[in-house]
Design an enzyme around this catalytic site. Structure first.
Site, PDB file in Angstrom:
ATOM      1  N   GLU A  90      32.369  39.377  58.174  1.00 57.15           N
ATOM      2  CA  GLU A  90      31.230  40.286  57.971  1.00 57.15           C
ATOM      3  C   GLU A  90      29.939  39.540  58.260  1.00 57.15           C
ATOM      4  O   GLU A  90      29.775  38.411  57.773  1.00 57.15           O
ATOM      5  CB  GLU A  90      31.229  40.829  56.536  1.00 57.15           C
ATOM      6  CG  GLU A  90      32.421  41.749  56.290  1.00 57.15           C
ATOM      7  CD  GLU A  90      32.500  42.297  54.860  1.00 57.15           C
ATOM      8  OE1 GLU A  90      31.586  42.037  54.058  1.00 57.15           O
ATOM      9  OE2 GLU A  90      33.480  42.978  54.556  1.00 57.15           O
ATOM     10  N   ARG A 133      38.853  44.559  50.653  1.00 54.24           N
ATOM     11  CA  ARG A 133      38.363  43.366  51.345  1.00 54.24           C
ATOM     12  C   ARG A 133      39.014  43.310  52.718  1.00 54.24           C
ATOM     13  O   ARG A 133      40.217  43.587  52.847  1.00 54.24           O
ATOM     14  CB  ARG A 133      38.724  42.081  50.582  1.00 54.24           C
ATOM     15  CG  ARG A 133      37.878  41.796  49.364  1.00 54.24           C
ATOM     16  CD  ARG A 133      36.453  41.348  49.724  1.00 54.24           C
ATOM     17  NE  ARG A 133      35.660  41.030  48.559  1.00 54.24           N
ATOM     18  CZ  ARG A 133      34.933  41.902  47.864  1.00 54.24           C
ATOM     19  NH1 ARG A 133      34.905  43.165  48.226  1.00 54.24           N
ATOM     20  NH2 ARG A 133      34.235  41.514  46.824  1.00 54.24           N
ATOM     21  N   HIS A 157      29.919  47.120  54.421  1.00 58.11           N
ATOM     22  CA  HIS A 157      30.199  46.716  53.039  1.00 58.11           C
ATOM     23  C   HIS A 157      29.130  47.265  52.080  1.00 58.11           C
ATOM     24  O   HIS A 157      28.448  46.502  51.395  1.00 58.11           O
ATOM     25  CB  HIS A 157      30.263  45.177  52.945  1.00 58.11           C
ATOM     26  CG  HIS A 157      31.003  44.696  51.730  1.00 58.11           C
ATOM     27  ND1 HIS A 157      31.749  43.551  51.711  1.00 58.11           N
ATOM     28  CD2 HIS A 157      31.103  45.212  50.482  1.00 58.11           C
ATOM     29  CE1 HIS A 157      32.266  43.366  50.515  1.00 58.11           C
ATOM     30  NE2 HIS A 157      31.883  44.366  49.740  1.00 58.11           N
TER      31      HIS A 157
HETATM   32  N1  LIG Z   1      33.620  47.986  49.352  1.00 59.41           N
HETATM   33  C1  LIG Z   1      32.953  47.543  48.316  1.00 59.41           C
HETATM   34  O1  LIG Z   1      31.734  47.468  48.316  1.00 59.41           O
HETATM   35  C2  LIG Z   1      33.697  47.143  47.091  1.00 59.41           C
HETATM   36  C3  LIG Z   1      34.908  46.520  47.190  1.00 59.41           C
HETATM   37  N2  LIG Z   1      35.580  46.170  46.056  1.00 59.41           N
HETATM   38  C4  LIG Z   1      36.895  45.549  46.201  1.00 59.41           C
HETATM   39  O2  LIG Z   1      37.842  46.420  45.621  1.00 59.41           O
HETATM   40  C5  LIG Z   1      38.715  45.699  44.776  1.00 59.41           C
HETATM   41  C6  LIG Z   1      39.136  46.600  43.619  1.00 59.41           C
HETATM   42  O3  LIG Z   1      38.017  46.868  42.800  1.00 59.41           O
HETATM   43  P1  LIG Z   1      38.218  47.539  41.366  1.00 59.41           P
HETATM   44  O4  LIG Z   1      39.023  48.759  41.464  1.00 59.41           O
HETATM   45  O5  LIG Z   1      36.887  47.611  40.766  1.00 59.41           O
HETATM   46  O6  LIG Z   1      39.080  46.393  40.654  1.00 59.41           O
HETATM   47  P2  LIG Z   1      40.138  46.515  39.480  1.00 59.41           P
HETATM   48  O7  LIG Z   1      40.376  45.133  39.002  1.00 59.41           O
HETATM   49  O8  LIG Z   1      39.665  47.553  38.499  1.00 59.41           O
HETATM   50  O9  LIG Z   1      41.435  47.082  40.184  1.00 59.41           O
HETATM   51  C7  LIG Z   1      42.275  46.358  41.026  1.00 59.41           C
HETATM   52  C8  LIG Z   1      43.668  46.934  40.839  1.00 59.41           C
HETATM   53  O10 LIG Z   1      44.513  46.424  41.861  1.00 59.41           O
HETATM   54  C9  LIG Z   1      45.796  46.201  41.288  1.00 59.41           C
HETATM   55  N3  LIG Z   1      46.515  45.247  42.126  1.00 59.41           N
HETATM   56  C10 LIG Z   1      46.431  43.909  42.141  1.00 59.41           C
HETATM   57  N4  LIG Z   1      47.242  43.395  43.088  1.00 59.41           N
HETATM   58  C11 LIG Z   1      47.850  44.446  43.676  1.00 59.41           C
HETATM   59  C12 LIG Z   1      48.794  44.573  44.732  1.00 59.41           C
HETATM   60  N5  LIG Z   1      49.290  43.500  45.363  1.00 59.41           N
HETATM   61  N6  LIG Z   1      49.196  45.813  45.087  1.00 59.41           N
HETATM   62  C13 LIG Z   1      48.719  46.907  44.459  1.00 59.41           C
HETATM   63  N7  LIG Z   1      47.810  46.846  43.448  1.00 59.41           N
HETATM   64  C14 LIG Z   1      47.397  45.629  43.079  1.00 59.41           C
HETATM   65  C15 LIG Z   1      45.508  45.699  39.890  1.00 59.41           C
HETATM   66  O11 LIG Z   1      46.611  45.894  39.040  1.00 59.41           O
HETATM   67  C16 LIG Z   1      44.287  46.539  39.497  1.00 59.41           C
HETATM   68  O12 LIG Z   1      44.666  47.707  38.803  1.00 59.41           O
HETATM   69  C17 LIG Z   1      37.914  44.464  44.329  1.00 59.41           C
HETATM   70  O13 LIG Z   1      38.771  43.373  44.076  1.00 59.41           O
HETATM   71  C18 LIG Z   1      37.000  44.207  45.494  1.00 59.41           C
HETATM   72  O14 LIG Z   1      37.552  43.251  46.356  1.00 59.41           O
HETATM   73  C19 LIG Z   1      35.082  46.442  44.814  1.00 59.41           C
HETATM   74  C20 LIG Z   1      33.868  47.047  44.669  1.00 59.41           C
HETATM   75  C21 LIG Z   1      33.065  47.414  45.802  1.00 59.41           C
HETATM   76  O1  LIG Z   2      32.016  44.355  43.821  1.00 64.80           O
HETATM   77  C1  LIG Z   2      32.553  43.999  44.883  1.00 64.80           C
HETATM   78  O2  LIG Z   2      33.630  43.411  44.948  1.00 64.80           O
HETATM   79  C2  LIG Z   2      31.890  44.287  46.143  1.00 64.80           C
HETATM   80  O3  LIG Z   2      32.509  44.271  47.170  1.00 64.80           O
HETATM   81  C3  LIG Z   2      30.474  44.512  46.142  1.00 64.80           C
HETATM   82  O4  LIG Z   2      30.033  43.433  46.872  1.00 64.80           O
HETATM   83  P1  LIG Z   2      28.534  43.016  46.975  1.00 64.80           P
HETATM   84  O5  LIG Z   2      28.229  42.266  45.719  1.00 64.80           O
HETATM   85  O6  LIG Z   2      27.751  44.283  47.163  1.00 64.80           O
HETATM   86  O7  LIG Z   2      28.554  42.151  48.190  1.00 64.80           O
END
Ligand SMILES: NC(=O)C1=CN([C@@H]2O[C@H](COP(=O)(O)OP(=O)(O)OC[C@H]3O[C@@H](n4cnc5c(N)ncnc54)[C@H](O)[C@@H]3O)[C@@H](O)[C@H]2O)C=CC1
Ligand SMILES: O=C(O)C(=O)COP(=O)(O)O
Length: 357
Positions: free
Chosen positions: A280, A251, A299
């Site tokens: 964004e 993010r 994004h």
């Molecule tokens: N660019 C995009 O389109 C996307 C962005 N995201 C973002 O990526 C993030 C992660 O997604 P996932 O891996 O699916 O989530 P997840 O919940 O599987 O993994 C997040 C990990 O971060 C760790 N964590 C929490 N606080 C932390 C800290 N201060 N320092 C280090 N590690 C920490 C947690 O222990 C967890 O293992 C989401 O919260 C979302 O904001 C997710 C999907 C798509």
């Molecule tokens: O799964 C997330 O956290 C994402 O960043 C994906 O975001 P979106 O629902 O495609 O805007």
């Protein structure tokens, strides 16, 4: 209150993610299957309404279960005052859109996420940005406008140390894809106990500054919440090695963007790839637009032809578990803002598609 009494109050599910009619039909079929299953205490019809972004603010106060990701402002005070909402199944991994103070404080609302569901495509996006930076694709593309199509130095990934901040679904998939590239992989995570084979070291979050100082490439894959907002700032960029690279697929607001801009402008960072920005879309005045060492995507990390199908599969699995009284996949610890790894859901391996079918 028994499960049966709780379920009695569930009358309406409001959806807000880009479903097609067959996805809504799949959800309705799951509910019908639960109703027909003698072992599940659900005896009545539940209405399923696809609000879309256009009507989500209007319809959310009428939801007992909300499934989606509202990208328009939602009046959460009105939702909480209606006292209906019992469960939010986010269609995003990030929960910054719904984990507002009132939702966190309300014990009657449970929250589950799409954590890890988009890991394959987020990892591909990370690779696109990372290799684009190393091989100077942004600079060479810009040469069309100058024009100045000449050789410039490029960089290699081999031999580099890559630091991943947040080793959840996305971070692990990125590590898995990086493993064959002759790199050293460090990571920090809130749960550092279960180190997967893909990484060389998994440290607690208290060592994240050390990870910044030791890595040639830092990749952010941690959630945005009250304790991570702007947790990457001037201090972390200054600690990075001169000539290192930074990729953010988490993010935008995890990073103090002005500190990133300054670090790039000084030449300390060799490049940055950002799929997410503090605002964004990125405002036209942002210096990131004109920096040839920056790659920006709007994004799109979670985008995939499979995304809505995969999301609906998780939704249906969790609906069945909810009405069966089983623990939900990706149930979030609301005070932390993300799920414990033991409840994480992983999408089944992608199957090759056959265009001729
Ligand atoms: N660019 C995009 O389109 C996307 C962005 N995201 C973002 O990526 C993030 C992660 O997604 P996932 O891996 O699916 O989530 P997840 O919940 O599987 O993994 C997040 C990990 O971060 C760790 N964590 C929490 N606080 C932390 C800290 N201060 N320092 C280090 N590690 C920490 C947690 O222990 C967890 O293992 C989401 O919260 C979302 O904001 C997710 C999907 C798509
Ligand atoms: O799964 C997330 O956290 C994402 O960043 C994906 O975001 P979106 O629902 O495609 O805007």
């Amino acid at each position: 209150m028994t499960n049966q009494q709780t379920f009695e109050m569930i009358r309406r599910i409001v959806l807000c993610y880009p479903v097609e009619p067959h996805h809504v039909a799949q959800i309705k079929q799951t509910l019908a299957d639960c109703k027909n299953d003698a072992t599940i205490p659900l005896d009545h019809e539940i209405e399923v309404v696809d609000a879309g972004q256009e009507r989500v603010d209007e319809l959310l106060p009428t939801a007992d279960i909300f499934i989606g990701h509202a990208k328009v402002p939602v009046d959460w005070d009105r939702v909480l005052a209606a006292k209906r909402l019992q469960w939010i199944q986010s269609s995003a991994a990030g929960l910054d859109h719904c984990l507002v103070a009132g939702v966190i404080a309300e014990p009657g609302i449970i929250v589950s996420s799409a954590s890890g569901l988009f890991a394959p495509q987020v990892a591909e996006q990370t690779f696109a940005l990372l290799f684009g930076l190393l091989r100077r694709i942004g600079l060479f593309e810009r040469a069309r406008q100058i024009p100045e199509f000449i050789r410039r130095p490029t960089d290699d990934i081999r031999g580099k140390t890559v630091g991943i901040v947040g080793l959840g679904g996305n971070g692990r998939e990125i590590a898995k894809m990086l493993r064959p590239w002759e790199v050293k992989i460090l990571a920090t995570d809130y749960y550092p106990e279960n180190q997967p084979d893909e990484v060389d070291a998994l440290w607690p979050t208290s060592r994240t500054d050390e990870l910044f100082a030791t890595s040639d490439i830092v990749i952010l894959t941690l959630p945005l919440n009250a304790s991570t907002r702007h947790c990457v700032s001037e201090k972390q960029f200054a600690a990075m090695k001169p000539g290192s690279y930074f990729v953010n697929v988490a993010r935008g607001a995890v990073v103090d963007e002005s500190a990133l801009v300054a670090s790039l402008a000084s030449g300390h960072l060799a490049g940055a790839g950002v799929d997410v920005t503090e605002t964004e879309p990125l405002p036209p005045t942002s210096p990131l637009w004109t920096d040839p060492n920056v790659l920006i995507t709007p994004h799109v990390g979670a985008q995939s032809i499979r995304r809505v199908d995969d999301t609906t599969d998780l939704v249906c699995i969790n609906l069945r578990r909810y009405f069966s009284g089983l623990p939900l996949y990706n149930r979030v610890d609301k005070t932390l803002g993300f799920p414990h790894p033991s409840v994480s859901y992983r999408v089944a391996g992608a199957q090759p598609t056959n265009d001729s079918q």
